[in-house]
Motif scaffolding. Structure first.
Motif, PDB file in Angstrom:
ATOM      1  N   LEU A  10       0.462 -64.504  29.504  1.00 18.68           N
ATOM      2  CA  LEU A  10       0.473 -63.429  30.621  1.00 18.68           C
ATOM      3  C   LEU A  10       1.639 -62.720  30.615  1.00 18.68           C
ATOM      4  CD1 LEU A  10      -0.532 -66.206  33.272  1.00 18.68           C
ATOM      5  CD2 LEU A  10      -2.087 -64.704  32.054  1.00 18.68           C
ATOM      6  N   HIS A  11       2.786 -63.122  29.969  1.00 12.57           N
ATOM      7  CA  HIS A  11       4.217 -62.373  30.029  1.00 12.57           C
ATOM      8  C   HIS A  11       4.702 -62.325  28.770  1.00 12.57           C
ATOM      9  CE1 HIS A  11       3.824 -63.128  34.424  1.00 12.57           C
ATOM     10  NE2 HIS A  11       3.993 -64.482  34.278  1.00 12.57           N
ATOM     11  N   PHE A  12       5.462 -61.185  28.294  1.00 12.06           N
ATOM     12  CA  PHE A  12       6.185 -61.084  27.065  1.00 12.06           C
ATOM     13  C   PHE A  12       6.989 -62.119  26.694  1.00 12.06           C
ATOM     14  CE2 PHE A  12       9.110 -59.109  24.059  1.00 12.06           C
ATOM     15  CZ  PHE A  12       8.150 -58.999  22.960  1.00 12.06           C
ATOM     16  N   GLU A  13       6.421 -62.794  25.746  1.00 19.35           N
ATOM     17  CA  GLU A  13       7.284 -64.157  25.124  1.00 19.35           C
ATOM     18  C   GLU A  13       7.600 -64.029  23.723  1.00 19.35           C
ATOM     19  OE1 GLU A  13       5.112 -67.541  25.912  1.00 19.35           O
ATOM     20  OE2 GLU A  13       5.051 -66.902  28.363  1.00 19.35           O
ATOM     21  N   GLN A  14       6.595 -63.201  22.917  1.00 12.89           N
ATOM     22  CA  GLN A  14       6.496 -63.066  21.511  1.00 12.89           C
ATOM     23  C   GLN A  14       6.178 -61.719  21.186  1.00 12.89           C
ATOM     24  OE1 GLN A  14       3.929 -66.794  21.404  1.00 12.89           O
ATOM     25  NE2 GLN A  14       4.489 -66.613  19.442  1.00 12.89           N
ATOM     26  N   HIS A  15       6.821 -61.255  19.916  1.00 11.94           N
ATOM     27  CA  HIS A  15       6.559 -59.802  19.576  1.00 11.94           C
ATOM     28  C   HIS A  15       5.047 -59.403  18.974  1.00 11.94           C
ATOM     29  CE1 HIS A  15      10.251 -57.927  20.198  1.00 11.94           C
ATOM     30  NE2 HIS A  15      10.962 -58.958  19.829  1.00 11.94           N
ATOM     31  N   ARG A  29       2.219 -61.132  20.380  1.00 16.69           N
ATOM     32  CA  ARG A  29       1.207 -61.527  21.204  1.00 16.69           C
ATOM     33  C   ARG A  29       1.330 -60.523  22.471  1.00 16.69           C
ATOM     34  NH1 ARG A  29      -0.829 -67.083  21.116  1.00 16.69           N
ATOM     35  NH2 ARG A  29      -2.251 -66.009  22.515  1.00 16.69           N
ATOM     36  N   LYS A  30       0.154 -59.979  22.926  1.00 18.96           N
ATOM     37  CA  LYS A  30      -0.088 -59.220  23.919  1.00 18.96           C
ATOM     38  C   LYS A  30       0.521 -60.030  25.528  1.00 18.96           C
ATOM     39  CE  LYS A  30      -1.471 -55.241  22.753  1.00 18.96           C
ATOM     40  NZ  LYS A  30      -2.854 -54.419  23.010  1.00 18.96           N
ATOM     41  N   ALA A  31       1.030 -59.137  26.358  1.00 20.73           N
ATOM     42  CA  ALA A  31       1.266 -59.737  27.817  1.00 20.73           C
ATOM     43  C   ALA A  31       0.327 -59.171  28.469  1.00 20.73           C
ATOM     44  CB  ALA A  31       2.754 -59.380  28.063  1.00 20.73           C
ATOM     45  N   LEU A  32      -0.499 -60.051  29.157  1.00 19.28           N
ATOM     46  CA  LEU A  32      -2.000 -59.478  29.621  1.00 19.28           C
ATOM     47  C   LEU A  32      -1.528 -59.659  31.169  1.00 19.28           C
ATOM     48  CD1 LEU A  32      -4.379 -60.928  27.450  1.00 19.28           C
ATOM     49  CD2 LEU A  32      -3.903 -58.599  27.396  1.00 19.28           C
ATOM     50  N   GLY A  33      -0.699 -60.358  31.638  1.00 20.33           N
ATOM     51  CA  GLY A  33      -0.267 -60.206  33.178  1.00 20.33           C
ATOM     52  C   GLY A  33      -1.166 -61.106  33.971  1.00 20.33           C
ATOM     53  N   SER A  34      -2.343 -61.441  33.656  1.00 21.54           N
ATOM     54  CA  SER A  34      -3.157 -62.171  34.546  1.00 21.54           C
ATOM     55  C   SER A  34      -4.016 -62.885  33.669  1.00 21.54           C
ATOM     56  CB  SER A  34      -3.830 -61.205  35.692  1.00 21.54           C
ATOM     57  OG  SER A  34      -4.878 -61.758  36.348  1.00 21.54           O
ATOM     58  N   PHE A  59      -3.369 -52.839  35.933  1.00 24.44           N
ATOM     59  CA  PHE A  59      -2.458 -52.528  36.982  1.00 24.44           C
ATOM     60  C   PHE A  59      -2.028 -53.260  38.071  1.00 24.44           C
ATOM     61  CE2 PHE A  59      -2.154 -48.917  33.807  1.00 24.44           C
ATOM     62  CZ  PHE A  59      -1.351 -49.439  32.876  1.00 24.44           C
ATOM     63  N   LEU A  60      -2.980 -54.439  38.176  1.00 23.11           N
ATOM     64  CA  LEU A  60      -2.763 -55.141  39.191  1.00 23.11           C
ATOM     65  C   LEU A  60      -1.671 -56.302  39.078  1.00 23.11           C
ATOM     66  CD1 LEU A  60      -6.683 -55.882  40.211  1.00 23.11           C
ATOM     67  CD2 LEU A  60      -4.917 -54.070  41.260  1.00 23.11           C
ATOM     68  N   ALA A  61      -1.210 -56.431  37.876  1.00 24.69           N
ATOM     69  CA  ALA A  61      -0.033 -57.287  37.804  1.00 24.69           C
ATOM     70  C   ALA A  61       1.084 -56.350  37.087  1.00 24.69           C
ATOM     71  CB  ALA A  61      -0.333 -58.579  37.008  1.00 24.69           C
ATOM     72  N   ASP A  62       2.236 -57.113  37.010  1.00 26.21           N
ATOM     73  CA  ASP A  62       3.418 -56.406  36.692  1.00 26.21           C
ATOM     74  C   ASP A  62       3.238 -56.185  35.011  1.00 26.21           C
ATOM     75  OD1 ASP A  62       4.951 -56.313  38.892  1.00 26.21           O
ATOM     76  OD2 ASP A  62       5.929 -58.162  38.491  1.00 26.21           O
ATOM     77  N   GLU A  63       2.705 -56.957  34.165  1.00 24.02           N
ATOM     78  CA  GLU A  63       2.439 -56.742  32.904  1.00 24.02           C
ATOM     79  C   GLU A  63       1.156 -56.412  32.577  1.00 24.02           C
ATOM     80  OE1 GLU A  63       5.484 -58.898  30.205  1.00 24.02           O
ATOM     81  OE2 GLU A  63       5.357 -60.215  31.841  1.00 24.02           O
TER      82      GLU A  63
END
Length: 184
Positions: A122-127, A129-134, A165-169
């Motif tokens: 969901l959030h940026f943790e690894q280079h 992996r995608k941060a999909l936000g939800s 864009f309904l979530a930050d990432e």
């Protein structure tokens, strides 16, 4: 989780294929219109999402159901499917409303909109992996193909998932590949 999704896709496929093998009449599977099997490039860069981080190949399985509404020369049908990533990256399950137009030449075009759930980050943790936000995302498929006969088809399939864009990432993710369809 990846093993469970792949196992679920294989189990679903075996149930559908075994049901089709014993069907003596089309009425036996009247609720199922078509099943599609695909091999897709995972997180294809340079398309809608703009860049890629994840890798691997996705195995895709989709069921398109028989109830339909005629619209603009085509048909709108419900669909349910999933893509399992072979590299342990993001896998997803989705459900759509799909519009498909079929020309008498055998060429067809489909587009849809729906929702997806995934097991990715969901959030940026690894280079890598995608941060999909939800956990729940919009799913937009586009497909163009050719009907080989009354029951089979080959197609090029693209899909995009994002949270709009309904979530930050909202890095979004695209897949692109080929599919084989079997109509009942």
């Amino acid at each position: 989780m990846r093993t469970q999704i792949i196992g679920g896709l294989i189990f679903s496929l075996s149930c559908i294929v075994s049901s089709a093998g014993f069907a003596e009449e089309r009425k036996t599977l009247a609720w199922l219109h078509e099943v599609k099997f695909g091999i897709l490039h995972h997180d294809t860069g340079g398309l809608w999402s703009g860049f890629n981080r994840e890798s691997g190949v996705d195995f895709n399985l989709e069921a398109i159901f028989s109830p339909h509404i005629k619209f603009l020369g085509g048909s709108i049908r419900p669909a349910f499917g999933g893509s399992a990533n072979t590299a342990g990256d993001t896998s997803k399950l989705y459900t759509d409303i799909r519009w498909q137009y079929e020309h008498t030449s055998g060429v067809f075009f489909g587009i849809g909109i729906g929702g997806a759930v995934h097991n990715g980050k969901l959030h940026f943790e690894q280079h890598d992996r995608k941060a999909l936000g939800s956990r729940v995302l919009f799913h937009i498929p586009i497909e163009i193909g050719y009907r080989l006969g009354a029951r089979t088809s080959l197609s090029v399939y693209f899909d995009h998932v994002s949270n709009a864009f309904l979530a930050d990432e909202n890095e979004g993710m695209d897949t692109l590949g080929g599919r084989f369809g079997l109509r009942f």
